[in-house]
Design a protein around this motif. Structure first.
Motif, PDB file in Angstrom:
ATOM      1  N   GLY A  78     -17.097 -10.106  17.700  1.00  0.00           N
ATOM      2  CA  GLY A  78     -17.952 -10.054  16.509  1.00  0.00           C
ATOM      3  C   GLY A  78     -16.845 -10.816  15.445  1.00  0.00           C
ATOM      4  O   GLY A  78     -17.438 -11.757  14.742  1.00  0.00           O
ATOM      5  N   ARG A  79     -15.569 -10.393  15.272  1.00  0.00           N
ATOM      6  CA  ARG A  79     -14.809 -10.720  14.191  1.00  0.00           C
ATOM      7  C   ARG A  79     -14.625 -12.424  14.347  1.00  0.00           C
ATOM      8  O   ARG A  79     -14.565 -12.941  13.666  1.00  0.00           O
ATOM      9  N   TRP A  82     -17.624 -14.148  13.422  1.00  0.00           N
ATOM     10  CA  TRP A  82     -18.060 -14.214  12.088  1.00  0.00           C
ATOM     11  C   TRP A  82     -17.258 -15.166  11.291  1.00  0.00           C
ATOM     12  O   TRP A  82     -17.544 -15.820  10.431  1.00  0.00           O
ATOM     13  N   HIS A  86     -18.221 -18.117   9.151  1.00  0.00           N
ATOM     14  CA  HIS A  86     -17.914 -17.994   7.753  1.00  0.00           C
ATOM     15  C   HIS A  86     -17.237 -19.382   7.045  1.00  0.00           C
ATOM     16  O   HIS A  86     -17.231 -19.799   6.154  1.00  0.00           O
ATOM     17  N   CYS A 120     -26.363  -7.295  20.560  1.00  0.00           N
ATOM     18  CA  CYS A 120     -26.121  -8.034  19.370  1.00  0.00           C
ATOM     19  C   CYS A 120     -27.103  -9.000  19.020  1.00  0.00           C
ATOM     20  O   CYS A 120     -27.507  -9.336  18.140  1.00  0.00           O
ATOM     21  N   HIS A 123     -30.455  -8.081  18.330  1.00  0.00           N
ATOM     22  CA  HIS A 123     -30.416  -7.575  17.029  1.00  0.00           C
ATOM     23  C   HIS A 123     -30.488  -8.683  15.811  1.00  0.00           C
ATOM     24  O   HIS A 123     -31.260  -8.616  15.078  1.00  0.00           O
ATOM     25  N   CYS A 146     -23.822 -14.421   4.460  1.00  0.00           N
ATOM     26  CA  CYS A 146     -23.350 -13.417   3.784  1.00  0.00           C
ATOM     27  C   CYS A 146     -24.293 -12.404   3.838  1.00  0.00           C
ATOM     28  O   CYS A 146     -24.058 -11.007   4.226  1.00  0.00           O
ATOM     29  N   HIS A 149     -24.882 -10.954   7.326  1.00  0.00           N
ATOM     30  CA  HIS A 149     -23.597 -10.257   8.110  1.00  0.00           C
ATOM     31  C   HIS A 149     -23.969  -8.836   7.351  1.00  0.00           C
ATOM     32  O   HIS A 149     -23.599  -7.838   8.137  1.00  0.00           O
ATOM     33  N   ASN A 150     -24.219  -8.814   5.977  1.00  0.00           N
ATOM     34  CA  ASN A 150     -24.451  -7.448   5.448  1.00  0.00           C
ATOM     35  C   ASN A 150     -25.620  -6.761   6.245  1.00  0.00           C
ATOM     36  O   ASN A 150     -25.381  -5.697   6.173  1.00  0.00           O
ATOM     37  N   ASN A 153     -23.719  -5.305   8.853  1.00  0.00           N
ATOM     38  CA  ASN A 153     -22.979  -4.341   8.486  1.00  0.00           C
ATOM     39  C   ASN A 153     -23.771  -2.817   8.373  1.00  0.00           C
ATOM     40  O   ASN A 153     -23.306  -1.804   8.501  1.00  0.00           O
ATOM     41  N   LYS A 158     -21.434  -0.028   8.189  1.00  0.00           N
ATOM     42  CA  LYS A 158     -20.371  -0.379   7.705  1.00  0.00           C
ATOM     43  C   LYS A 158     -20.672  -0.718   6.168  1.00  0.00           C
ATOM     44  O   LYS A 158     -21.631  -0.670   5.782  1.00  0.00           O
ATOM     45  N   ARG A 169     -13.074 -14.898  -0.039  1.00  0.00           N
ATOM     46  CA  ARG A 169     -12.646 -14.559   1.188  1.00  0.00           C
ATOM     47  C   ARG A 169     -12.603 -15.535   2.323  1.00  0.00           C
ATOM     48  O   ARG A 169     -11.732 -15.543   3.061  1.00  0.00           O
ATOM     49  N   TRP A 170     -13.355 -16.298   2.113  1.00  0.00           N
ATOM     50  CA  TRP A 170     -13.688 -17.302   3.301  1.00  0.00           C
ATOM     51  C   TRP A 170     -13.487 -18.745   2.732  1.00  0.00           C
ATOM     52  O   TRP A 170     -14.027 -19.291   1.960  1.00  0.00           O
TER      53      TRP A 170
HETATM   54  C1  FAD Z   1     -24.519 -12.372  15.177  1.00  0.00           C
HETATM   55  C2  FAD Z   1     -23.753 -10.976  15.278  1.00  0.00           C
HETATM   56  C3  FAD Z   1     -24.522  -9.923  15.658  1.00  0.00           C
HETATM   57  C4  FAD Z   1     -23.530  -8.609  15.744  1.00  0.00           C
HETATM   58  N1  FAD Z   1     -24.615  -7.509  16.131  1.00  0.00           N
HETATM   59  C5  FAD Z   1     -23.989  -6.370  16.482  1.00  0.00           C
HETATM   60  C6  FAD Z   1     -24.518  -5.160  16.921  1.00  0.00           C
HETATM   61  O1  FAD Z   1     -25.923  -5.260  17.102  1.00  0.00           O
HETATM   62  N2  FAD Z   1     -23.911  -4.215  17.188  1.00  0.00           N
HETATM   63  C7  FAD Z   1     -22.685  -4.164  17.162  1.00  0.00           C
HETATM   64  O2  FAD Z   1     -21.730  -3.198  17.721  1.00  0.00           O
HETATM   65  N3  FAD Z   1     -21.727  -5.171  16.867  1.00  0.00           N
HETATM   66  C8  FAD Z   1     -22.549  -6.244  16.354  1.00  0.00           C
HETATM   67  N4  FAD Z   1     -21.646  -7.352  15.977  1.00  0.00           N
HETATM   68  C9  FAD Z   1     -20.346  -7.165  15.602  1.00  0.00           C
HETATM   69  C10 FAD Z   1     -20.114  -6.612  14.334  1.00  0.00           C
HETATM   70  O3  FAD Z   1     -20.680  -7.322  13.268  1.00  0.00           O
HETATM   71  C11 FAD Z   1     -18.593  -6.619  13.960  1.00  0.00           C
HETATM   72  O4  FAD Z   1     -18.040  -8.107  14.183  1.00  0.00           O
HETATM   73  C12 FAD Z   1     -17.775  -5.606  14.922  1.00  0.00           C
HETATM   74  O5  FAD Z   1     -18.029  -4.483  14.736  1.00  0.00           O
HETATM   75  C13 FAD Z   1     -16.124  -5.892  13.965  1.00  0.00           C
HETATM   76  O6  FAD Z   1     -16.382  -5.447  12.672  1.00  0.00           O
HETATM   77  P1  FAD Z   1     -15.143  -5.617  11.655  1.00  0.00           P
HETATM   78  O7  FAD Z   1     -15.465  -4.224  10.738  1.00  0.00           O
HETATM   79  O8  FAD Z   1     -14.003  -5.633  12.149  1.00  0.00           O
HETATM   80  O9  FAD Z   1     -15.548  -6.734  10.605  1.00  0.00           O
HETATM   81  P2  FAD Z   1     -16.840  -7.659  10.810  1.00  0.00           P
HETATM   82  O10 FAD Z   1     -18.007  -7.167  10.443  1.00  0.00           O
HETATM   83  O11 FAD Z   1     -16.202  -8.554  11.953  1.00  0.00           O
HETATM   84  O12 FAD Z   1     -16.210  -8.729   9.492  1.00  0.00           O
HETATM   85  C14 FAD Z   1     -15.023  -9.703   9.671  1.00  0.00           C
HETATM   86  C15 FAD Z   1     -14.427  -9.812   8.193  1.00  0.00           C
HETATM   87  O13 FAD Z   1     -15.486 -10.329   7.477  1.00  0.00           O
HETATM   88  C16 FAD Z   1     -15.530  -9.914   6.244  1.00  0.00           C
HETATM   89  N5  FAD Z   1     -17.003  -9.373   5.887  1.00  0.00           N
HETATM   90  C17 FAD Z   1     -17.500  -8.521   6.148  1.00  0.00           C
HETATM   91  N6  FAD Z   1     -18.798  -8.424   5.806  1.00  0.00           N
HETATM   92  C18 FAD Z   1     -19.014  -9.792   5.283  1.00  0.00           C
HETATM   93  C19 FAD Z   1     -20.161 -10.408   4.645  1.00  0.00           C
HETATM   94  N7  FAD Z   1     -21.308  -9.835   4.388  1.00  0.00           N
HETATM   95  N8  FAD Z   1     -19.783 -11.639   4.189  1.00  0.00           N
HETATM   96  C20 FAD Z   1     -18.640 -12.324   4.458  1.00  0.00           C
HETATM   97  N9  FAD Z   1     -17.692 -11.720   4.997  1.00  0.00           N
HETATM   98  C21 FAD Z   1     -17.901 -10.522   5.301  1.00  0.00           C
HETATM   99  C22 FAD Z   1     -14.616  -8.759   6.070  1.00  0.00           C
HETATM  100  O14 FAD Z   1     -13.452  -9.321   5.256  1.00  0.00           O
HETATM  101  C23 FAD Z   1     -14.281  -8.514   7.625  1.00  0.00           C
HETATM  102  O15 FAD Z   1     -13.055  -8.177   7.856  1.00  0.00           O
HETATM  103  C24 FAD Z   1     -22.409  -8.523  15.750  1.00  0.00           C
HETATM  104  C25 FAD Z   1     -21.535  -9.865  15.490  1.00  0.00           C
HETATM  105  C26 FAD Z   1     -22.260 -10.899  15.392  1.00  0.00           C
HETATM  106  C27 FAD Z   1     -21.461 -12.035  14.932  1.00  0.00           C
END
Ligand code: FAD
Length: 189
Positions: A78-79, A82, A86, A120, A123, A146, A149-150, A153, A158, A169-170
């Motif tokens: 996921g990280r 994203w 981004h 994912c 979803h 954004c 992604h929210n 979240n 989250k 940020r990006w």
């Molecule tokens: C398309 C997609 C769908 C997903 N669906 C699921 C799912 O259904 N179930 C599941 O468990 N996981 C899912 N994931 C993974 C999940 O979104 C996270 O990537 C993972 O849980 C790690 O989260 P994290 O808290 O490290 O930060 P992440 O959510 O990976 O974000 C990485 C960094 O982006 C920045 N960030 C956070 N939010 C935003 C934003 N809105 N806009 C810009 N920057 C931002 C922050 O600095 C953060 O540290 C999905 C990922 C993707 C790419």
């Protein structure tokens, strides 16, 4: 005193041996530790430097390149995804071509079918249905991303990211002479 004639050869051999050791430890990955200890030794650390101890909670947050070799988790994936998305949005042209707008829509559709985490992907497909990609300009695309992604979240409990700070940020990739920039068009499509 005269220099030891073998010194250069010994020095080269030492460097070679260090290099082989580093590659071997990277290849082998995690060193085994006693069962009672929940910590993992960082394979990159050498005996002469202080030992870095990684426990299971901070392991999750390590960048992929610093992690011991092992399976990629849903969070890693996921990280990384994203970061890719981004960064793509930060580099997206102010005035994209018709093809670039089409490519963004296709990329999102492909992600929603082929993202290598089934739940994912499903979803994300649902999210796209109610939030079709908007990529008429760099700002529109990065704000849309954004927002989606929210949405992910929120569903994971989250914190919501403040989208007005997305450009802070990006950013664009640091490339010499803007050689990484995507070019758009000067015409209105
Ligand atoms: C398309 C997609 C769908 C997903 N669906 C699921 C799912 O259904 N179930 C599941 O468990 N996981 C899912 N994931 C993974 C999940 O979104 C996270 O990537 C993972 O849980 C790690 O989260 P994290 O808290 O490290 O930060 P992440 O959510 O990976 O974000 C990485 C960094 O982006 C920045 N960030 C956070 N939010 C935003 C934003 N809105 N806009 C810009 N920057 C931002 C922050 O600095 C953060 O540290 C999905 C990922 C993707 C790419």
């Amino acid at each position: 005193m005269a220099e030891n004639p073998w010194q250069p050869l010994l020095h080269t051999f030492e460097k070679l041996s260090n290099c082989v050791q580093t590659h071997l430890s990277n290849f082998i990955g995690i060193k085994s530790t006693p069962r009672s200890s929940p910590t993992i030794q960082n394979p990159i650390s050498s005996d002469s430097s202080p030992t870095i101890t990684i426990n299971s909670s901070n392991l999750q947050k390590l960048p992929l390149k610093d992690k011991p070799i092992g399976p990629v988790t849903k969070e890693d994936l996921g990280r990384a995804t994203w970061t890719f998305l981004h960064t793509l949005a930060a580099q997206y042209p102010e005035k994209p071509t018709r093809q670039q707008k089409k490519d963004v829509k296709e990329l999102m559709a492909i992600l929603s079918r082929m993202y290598p985490c089934r739940e994912c992907a499903d979803h994300f497909k649902e999210i796209l249905r109610s939030n079709p990609p908007r990529a008429g300009s760099q700002e529109e695309f990065s704000q849309w991303l954004c927002h989606v992604h929210n949405t992910v979240n929120r569903s994971l409990g989250k914190l919501v990211f403040p989208c007005e700070r997305v450009d802070a940020r990006w950013g664009k990739l640091e490339c010499e002479q803007k050689s990484c920039d995507l070019h758009g068009t000067s015409m209105d499509f």
